[in-house]
Design an enzyme around this catalytic site. Structure first.
Site, mmCIF file in Angstrom:
data_model
loop_
_atom_site.group_PDB
_atom_site.id
_atom_site.type_symbol
_atom_site.label_atom_id
_atom_site.label_comp_id
_atom_site.label_asym_id
_atom_site.label_seq_id
_atom_site.Cartn_x
_atom_site.Cartn_y
_atom_site.Cartn_z
ATOM 1 N N HIS A 314 0.813 -1.226 0.000
ATOM 2 C CA HIS A 314 0.000 0.000 0.000
ATOM 3 C C HIS A 314 0.836 1.260 0.000
ATOM 4 O O HIS A 314 0.287 2.350 0.165
ATOM 5 C CB HIS A 314 -0.912 0.047 1.227
ATOM 6 C CG HIS A 314 -1.945 -1.024 1.274
ATOM 7 N ND1 HIS A 314 -3.216 -0.867 0.782
ATOM 8 C CD2 HIS A 314 -1.884 -2.291 1.739
ATOM 9 C CE1 HIS A 314 -3.909 -1.976 0.963
ATOM 10 N NE2 HIS A 314 -3.113 -2.868 1.544
ATOM 11 N N LYS A 506 0.784 14.173 1.326
ATOM 12 C CA LYS A 506 -0.580 14.493 0.900
ATOM 13 C C LYS A 506 -0.755 15.995 0.688
ATOM 14 O O LYS A 506 -1.727 16.441 0.104
ATOM 15 C CB LYS A 506 -1.589 13.966 1.918
ATOM 16 C CG LYS A 506 -1.593 12.426 2.037
ATOM 17 C CD LYS A 506 -2.573 11.947 3.092
ATOM 18 C CE LYS A 506 -2.498 10.454 3.366
ATOM 19 N NZ LYS A 506 -3.171 9.647 2.332
ATOM 20 N N LYS A 611 -14.744 8.079 -3.257
ATOM 21 C CA LYS A 611 -15.973 8.371 -2.501
ATOM 22 C C LYS A 611 -16.518 9.740 -2.889
ATOM 23 O O LYS A 611 -17.724 9.909 -3.122
ATOM 24 C CB LYS A 611 -15.691 8.317 -0.994
ATOM 25 C CG LYS A 611 -15.307 6.930 -0.505
ATOM 26 C CD LYS A 611 -14.690 6.943 0.898
ATOM 27 C CE LYS A 611 -13.971 5.621 1.151
ATOM 28 N NZ LYS A 611 -13.054 5.681 2.314
#
Ligand code: 26Q
Length: 761
Positions: A314, A506, A611
């Site tokens: 991951h 991020k 999402k």
């Protein structure tokens, strides 16, 4: 018996009154009991093999609504409660959210359990029952502080099983008590299980935040997920936790195998094991140990385990790839050491390249002999997969290249997915109802049917309804946020959201630089085309200094802007406290612009991106992880991409490192933004030392290259916010995103795992 009668019966038995006399908590407990009973009447899924999904995290979220949906009684239950004077949505609020996960990897595990049950596949989860979970985040003086999250109540989804195993630690045997959580499948009649292990006598909650005596074991084995590992005791505790999970889990696998009447000699004909990142990697030597104890030769045991196991990677962040000193394993689980040595010996016998060894000798870089967990997984698994197309390509061409050259056939991609049951049907009932109106209900079982929405691209009535749904969801979020955190939002503004764990890669710091840009613009009289609401949500690892400084920066900006009557009508910043699955379910349906701005090559996949897309947000992102696949599906008119390509970034990292932030920092459009961290204005709200440290990092190192991309980012974001003003055109972008989100259903992902790796049925 009908649902209504059953609920009344449960209410009478437990509370000696009718459902309508019960308070909200009592109604919740009636529903919990009913759901448990219904789950228990369904069989477990069966097949030729059974898959055990080993994971340190299962980020489940609240379970009631999803379980009612899976059981097919959500609507009926809702009606019954309304008739009894209750509101199902309010009853759902009383459920505590399980705290068994941290981020994407844990939420992926939860989506996979949901999808496997829906597909009727025999898949159970195996993990740990953390009593205080991931910490609870609170803000004090514009900084994150951490508290335990004691989420387990007397009445819960946890079912006692009576099963106990004994884990052979160096310090002695420790009992592992098995609890189960039922996982009912939608569109199937099965109930699978999540198996969670606990110690016999768990520790009480610590009295000082999340600090406790890390040597007080076994009581603290199941206290927290990812306890602080900045000292040796903390790192040892992680190894204790991992071995506790895999040893008990491996014993459960063999117990079920033996109960099925199958012989351990043919282990891999009956069992498959998915290793979710490297936290459960010790399951490989542990299974080999247990199989040899049952009479298999070392050769046979290695063969069977390697055929059963599969490993999912991951991350490509080097610092997240686990390497444990062999000495730690010696001190925790000495029974594994000879097996790991043997596994390493066999690798070295055939492969001379030291880069693929399992054991790395003590040397210049490391003072101790290290076990490279991922290397053990790759050599002794049948499959190695990445979690998005780009990620898998990077694994093959750079990060794991030496392994790909040895085992080209083991490598495969499984692009992540999300369960649209939770992430659309349950969290966005307004949109779900609109989709039913347009398309019928078929999309609920086959999300690819969402593509039929494209036929409505020119349908202005439908586009208006889409905008109305979004506006209602924004108003609902504003209401909840006001009630729970005292923050009201302007539902007419554009909602721009970045919700995910805090991490420099991020690049929440780059988002903050945009906020500073807008703040300065407004101060200088350059107003945005419409008011902007920027929402952040996310936790920083307690020992991750820079991530905590970034939270501090955002909270300080929030305070500064809130108190500035000139700026506040045009710009609002909100750092939501204690972001979790429950908040995600409220934020995502209300989002207009989805921030997915990681440095290209660093975000393995992302699942929040999927999402948001499914709920009609438009992505503003780099070509990283699954953003690449989103961009391919929706086309360039329906996504805003910017920034350096992953290939350029990989080039820049070298070695040698070619990037230094200074030339970017010196640009006239960049310097004022970064220097704002040192301004008296911001220091009035923030801690000058923390902000200075962050400034030093951003100007001196900027390891994740925020300054490389920030100008392109500002331009792309301005463009998105401009476009948002053209409502009809924007609604089309929303529609196209929803229409293409079916590909990202985890039902598709799990079906691919089964087809290519598990072969369960
Ligand atoms: C590593 C070393 C020592 C201790 C802990 C860890 C550690 C803990 C948690 C390493 C990694 C994690 C979590 C990783 C994670 O959540 N990864 C995310 O997985 C998602 C599902 O595949 C992807 O979508 C995200 O891109 C990826 O970041």
């Amino acid at each position: 018996m009908e649902i209504k009668q059953r609920l009344e019966h449960i209410a009478q038995t437990h509370y000696h009154q009718g459902l309508s006399q019960c308070d909200r908590k009592q109604v919740y407990h009636c529903l919990l009991r009913l759901t448990q009973e219904l789950c228990a009447t369904r069989p477990a899924a069966t097949g030729t093999r059974k898959l055990y999904y080993f994971s340190a995290e299962f980020l489940l979220g609240k379970l009631l609504a999803n379980n009612l949906l899976a059981l097919g009684i959500y609507q009926e239950t809702s009606r019954i409660l309304t008739e009894a004077g209750h509101t199902l949505a309010l009853v759902e609020e009383t459920e505590p959210e399980p705290s068994l996960g941290n981020g994407g990897l844990g939420r992926l595990a939860a989506c996979f359990l949901d999808s496997a049950a829906a597909l009727g596949l025999p898949v159970d989860g195996v993990g740990l029952l953390y009593h205080y979970g991931l910490f609870q985040q609170k803000f004090q003086q514009n900084k994150q502080t951490e508290y335990p999250n004691p989420w387990i109540q007397d009445e819960s989804w946890l079912l006692p099983t009576g099963t106990v195993f004994s884990v052979p630690f160096a310090s002695g045997q420790v009992k592992a008590i098995l609890w189960d959580v039922a996982v009912p499948g939608a569109h199937s009649n099965v109930t699978n299980r999540l198996h969670l292990f606990d110690v016999e006598t768990p520790a009480p909650p610590p009295s000082h935040g999340i600090h406790f005596d890390k040597t007080d074991l076994p009581a603290h084995l199941t206290a927290f997920l990812y306890p602080d590992d900045s000292d040796e005791a903390g790192r040892l505790l992680r190894v204790y936790q991992q071995y506790f999970m895999v040893s008990a889990g491996a014993q459960l696998v063999l117990k079920e195998l033996e109960e099925s009447g199958a012989s351990p000699d043919h282990f891999s004909n009956h069992v498959a094991i998915q290793i979710n990142d490297t936290h459960p990697s010790m399951v490989i030597p542990e299974l080999i140990r247990l199989l040899t104890a049952r009479g298999l030769s070392m050769e046979q045991a290695i063969y069977q385990v390697s055929r059963a196991c599969a490993y999912t990677n991951h991350t490509i962040l080097a610092e997240a790839l686990e390497k444990w000193p062999l000495d730690f394993i010696q001190r925790v689980a000495p029974v594994l050491v000879p097996i790991i040595r043997e596994l390493d010996r066999r690798v070295k016998e055939t492969h001379s390249d030291p880069k693929v060894a399992i054991l790395m000798p003590a040397g210049a870089q490391n003072s101790q002999e290290l076990v490279h967990m991922a290397h053990m997984d790759i050599h002794y698994s049948a499959s190695v997969n990445g979690v998005a197309a780009l990620h898998t390509e990077i694994l093959k061409s750079s990060e794991l290249k030496p392994f790909y050259l040895i085992y080209p056939d083991k490598f495969n991609n499984k692009t992540n997915g999300i369960t649209l049951r939770r992430w659309l049907e349950v969290c966005n009932p307004r949109l779900a109802a609109l989709l039913d109106d347009c398309l019928g209900q078929g999309w609920r079982q086959d999300p690819m049917e969402l593509q039929a929405l494209l036929r409505f691209e020119q349908d202005s009535a439908l586009l208006d309804r889409l905008l109305a749904v979004k506006r209602d969801n924004k108003a609902a979020l504003s209401l909840t946020l006001t009630q729970e955190q005292g923050v009201a939002l302007d539902a007419e503004s554009v909602f721009d959201i970045q919700a995910k764990r805090l991490h420099e890669y991020k690049r929440q710091q780059m988002n903050a630089l945009y906020v500073i840009r807008k703040y300065l613009d407004i101060k200088e009289g350059r107003l945005p085309p419409q008011p902007i609401t920027v929402i952040f949500g996310g936790k920083a690892a307690p020992a991750y200094r820079m991530a905590k400084h970034i939270i501090h920066l955002v909270l300080s900006l929030q305070q500064l802007i809130d108190r500035d009557p000139q700026v506040r009508p045009w710009l609002q910043v909100v750092m939501l406290e204690n972001y979790n699955v429950t908040w995600a379910e409220r934020l995502i349906p209300a989002c207009d612009i989805s921030e997915q701005i990681s440095l290209a090559s660093k975000e393995a996949s992302g699942t929040g991106n999927m999402k948001f897309m499914a709920n009609g947000a438009v992505t503003l992102g780099t070509l990283d992880g699954a953003n690449v696949e989103i961009a391919q599906l929706v086309g360039s008119d329906n996504i805003y991409t910017f920034g350096a390509a992953s290939s350029q970034v990989i080039e820049l990292y070298g070695p040698p490192m070619h990037y230094h932030p200074d030339p970017y920092y010196q640009r006239p459009n960049v310097k004022p933004l970064v220097d704002f961290l040192l301004s008296p204005a911001l220091s009035s709200a923030g801690d000058p030392n923390a902000l200075r440290e962050l400034w030093n990092e951003m100007t001196g190192k900027d390891w994740f290259m925020a300054l490389l991309d920030v100008e392109a980012y500002i331009a792309a974001r301005d463009r998105a916010i401009d476009d948002y003003g053209h409502r009809a055109a924007w609604a089309k972008k929303m529609l196209v995103n929803i229409a293409h989100s079916g590909y990202f259903s985890s039902d598709r992902t799990v079906a691919e795992y089964n087809r290519d790796i598990w072969h369960l049925t």
